[in-house]
Scaffold this motif. Structure first.
Motif, short mmCIF file in Angstrom:
data_model
loop_
_atom_site.label_atom_id
_atom_site.label_comp_id
_atom_site.label_asym_id
_atom_site.label_seq_id
_atom_site.Cartn_x
_atom_site.Cartn_y
_atom_site.Cartn_z
N GLN A 125 0.81 -1.21 0.00
CA GLN A 125 0.00 0.00 0.00
C GLN A 125 0.85 1.27 0.00
O GLN A 125 0.31 2.37 -0.17
CB GLN A 125 -0.92 0.01 1.21
CG GLN A 125 -1.92 -1.12 1.23
CD GLN A 125 -2.81 -1.09 2.47
OE1 GLN A 125 -3.03 -0.03 3.05
NE2 GLN A 125 -3.31 -2.23 2.88
N LEU A 126 2.15 1.14 0.21
CA LEU A 126 3.00 2.32 0.23
C LEU A 126 3.09 2.92 -1.18
O LEU A 126 3.12 2.19 -2.17
CB LEU A 126 4.41 1.96 0.72
CG LEU A 126 4.51 1.48 2.17
CD1 LEU A 126 5.95 1.12 2.51
CD2 LEU A 126 4.00 2.55 3.13
N PRO A 127 3.13 4.24 -1.28
CA PRO A 127 3.21 4.88 -2.61
C PRO A 127 4.47 4.44 -3.37
O PRO A 127 5.59 4.53 -2.85
CB PRO A 127 3.25 6.37 -2.28
CG PRO A 127 2.67 6.48 -0.91
CD PRO A 127 3.04 5.23 -0.21
N VAL A 128 4.28 4.00 -4.59
CA VAL A 128 5.40 3.54 -5.41
C VAL A 128 6.27 4.72 -5.84
O VAL A 128 7.47 4.55 -6.10
CB VAL A 128 4.87 2.78 -6.65
CG1 VAL A 128 6.02 2.20 -7.46
CG2 VAL A 128 3.92 1.67 -6.22
N GLU A 129 5.69 5.91 -5.89
CA GLU A 129 6.45 7.07 -6.37
C GLU A 129 7.67 7.36 -5.50
O GLU A 129 8.71 7.79 -6.02
CB GLU A 129 5.54 8.32 -6.39
CG GLU A 129 4.44 8.28 -7.44
CD GLU A 129 3.27 7.39 -7.03
OE1 GLU A 129 3.26 6.97 -5.86
OE2 GLU A 129 2.40 7.14 -7.86
N TYR A 130 7.55 7.12 -4.19
CA TYR A 130 8.70 7.36 -3.31
C TYR A 130 9.87 6.46 -3.69
O TYR A 130 11.03 6.90 -3.74
CB TYR A 130 8.31 7.13 -1.86
CG TYR A 130 7.36 8.15 -1.28
CD1 TYR A 130 7.76 9.47 -1.09
CD2 TYR A 130 6.07 7.81 -0.95
CE1 TYR A 130 6.90 10.42 -0.58
CE2 TYR A 130 5.18 8.74 -0.42
CZ TYR A 130 5.61 10.05 -0.25
OH TYR A 130 4.72 10.97 0.25
N GLU A 131 9.58 5.20 -3.93
CA GLU A 131 10.64 4.25 -4.28
C GLU A 131 11.25 4.58 -5.64
O GLU A 131 12.47 4.48 -5.83
CB GLU A 131 10.09 2.83 -4.25
CG GLU A 131 9.55 2.42 -2.90
CD GLU A 131 9.08 0.97 -2.89
OE1 GLU A 131 9.52 0.21 -3.76
OE2 GLU A 131 8.27 0.61 -2.01
N GLU A 132 10.39 4.94 -6.59
CA GLU A 132 10.91 5.27 -7.91
C GLU A 132 11.82 6.49 -7.86
O GLU A 132 12.87 6.53 -8.50
CB GLU A 132 9.74 5.51 -8.87
CG GLU A 132 8.91 4.26 -9.15
CD GLU A 132 7.70 4.55 -10.03
OE1 GLU A 132 7.40 5.75 -10.22
OE2 GLU A 132 7.06 3.59 -10.51
N SER A 133 11.42 7.48 -7.08
CA SER A 133 12.26 8.68 -6.95
C SER A 133 13.59 8.35 -6.28
O SER A 133 14.65 8.86 -6.68
CB SER A 133 11.52 9.75 -6.14
OG SER A 133 10.31 10.11 -6.75
#
Length: 291
Positions: free
Chosen positions: A162-170
Motif C-alpha cells: 500500500q506504500l506509494p510507489v512514487e517514493y521508491e521510484e524517486s
C-alpha cells in the motif's frame, strides 16, 4: 450547525453509558488482583472478592522480592524481550519487503509461509531440532524457533504493497539500492506497523514460559515467568527451589502470593502500551484490507 434529534441524543447517551459499563467490567478482574495482592492475609481468607482492601499489606511483595534472584530474572527477561524483538523485526522486515515486490519464486515462498500457518512439527521435533543445533540452555533457543511469525509477516507484506510507489521510484532515480531504500524510505513510512508488531513480539517474549521451561535448564538463566512459577509452587507448599522457602511463606495465603505474582509479571509490559498507543490502532488496521 445541524441539531441532533432527541432520539439521536438519547442513543448517544445510552451508547456511551453501555460502553463505560463494559469498560468498567473489564477493569474489575485487574482491580481484584491488585487489591487481593495488597490486602491483609486475614481479609484474603475471609473475603472471596476484594476491590478495595481495608488494610494495606505488602507482605506478599516482600516475600516475592526477598531474594535478589528476582531482580536478576527481571533483567534477563528485559534482555530476552529487547533482543528477541529486534531479531524478530529485522528478520520479518527483511523477508516481508522483498515478498511485497515482484521477485522470482515469490509464489513458492508464499506457499511455504502459508503452509507453516496450517501445520507445525510439534513439541518433540522442535525440541530435537533445538538440541541438534546446540541451542539448549542458550537464549537463542527462545529467539530463533519463532524468529518470524508468518501471520505478522503476511500483514506486513500487504502493508508494504500500500506504500506509494512514487517514493521508491524517486529514490531509485537518485541512486538508492534496495537496502538503502528499505532503511531510508520504507521503514520511516512504516513506523505504525513496525511499532504494532514490535509490541506483539515483545509481549510474546515477555510472557515466554513453556519454551523457557523446555529449553532452559540452568536456573541462573531463568526468565521471570519461570521464577515466579517457582515462587508460587513454594508458597503453595509444593516442590520447588528450596531457596524460596522462608517463614513468611507459611504466613501469607497462597492466593495472595499468586495475585502479587500476576501483578509483577504483567505490570512492566502494560506500562509499555501508552508509549505505543498512538501507533497501535493505525498499525493494526493498515495492511489488513488489501490482499
Amino acid at each position: 450547525m445541524r441539531k441532533r434529534s432527541i432520539t439521536g441524543t438519547v442513543f448517544d447517551i445510552g451508547n456511551y453509558a453501555l460502553l463505560t459499563l463494559l469498560a468498567l467490567l473489564t477493569l474489575f478482574p485487574f482491580l481484584h488482583i491488585l487489591a487481593g495482592s495488597l490486602a491483609s492475609p486475614t481479609e484474603v481468607l475471609q473475603s472471596k472478592f476484594i476491590l478495595f482492601p481495608k488494610e494495606l499489606s505488602f507482605e506478599a511483595y516482600r516475600y516475592i522480592f526477598s531474594e535478589n534472584t528476582l531482580l536478576r530474572s527481571l533483567l534477563i527477561t528485559i534482555f530476552i524481550t529487547v533482543a528477541g524483538t529486534l531479531i524478530n523485526m529485522a528478520m520479518t522486515l527483511s523477508m516481508a519487503y522483498p515478498l511485497s515486490r515482484n521477485v522470482k519464486g515469490k509464489r513458492t515462498i508464499m506457499l511455504l509461509v502459508v503452509f507453516t500457518l496450517l501445520f507445525g512439527g510439534g513439541i518433540i521435533p522442535s525440541f530435537l531440532v533445538v538440541k541438534s543445533l546446540g541451542l539448549l540452555n542458550t537464549y537463542w533457543s527462545l529467539w530463533l524457533p519463532g524468529a518470524i511469525h508468518s501471520f505478522y509477516m503476511i500483514i506486513l507484506i500487504n502493508f508494504f504493497k500500500q506504500l506509494p510507489v512514487e517514493y521508491e521510484e524517486s529514490a531509485k532515480i537518485d541512486g538508492c539500492n534496495d537496502p538503502t531504500l528499505l532503511w531510508k524510505i520504507v521503514i520511516p513510512l512504516s513506523l505504525p506497523a513496525i511499532a504494532t508488531f514490535s509490541l506483539f513480539y515483545a509481549v510474546s517474549h515477555w510472557n515466554t514460559f513453556f519454551s523457557a521451561l523446555l529449553y532452559i535448564n540452568d536456573s541462573h538463566k531463568w526468565p521471570i515467568q519461570i521464577l515466579l512459577r517457582q515462587i508460587v509452587i513454594m508458597s503453595s507448599g509444593g516442590i520447588g527451589d528450596a531457596s524460596y522457602a522462608s517463614e513468611s511463606a507459611y504466613v501469607i495465603p497462597p492466593q495472595t502470593v499468586k495475585m502479587a505474582v500476576i501483578v509483577v509479571a504483567t505490570l512492566p509490559i502494560i506500562m509499555v502500551y501508552p508509549f505505543l498507543q498512538k501507533h497501535f490502532a493505525q498499525g493494526v488496521l493498515l495492511g489488513s484490507i488489501k490482499g
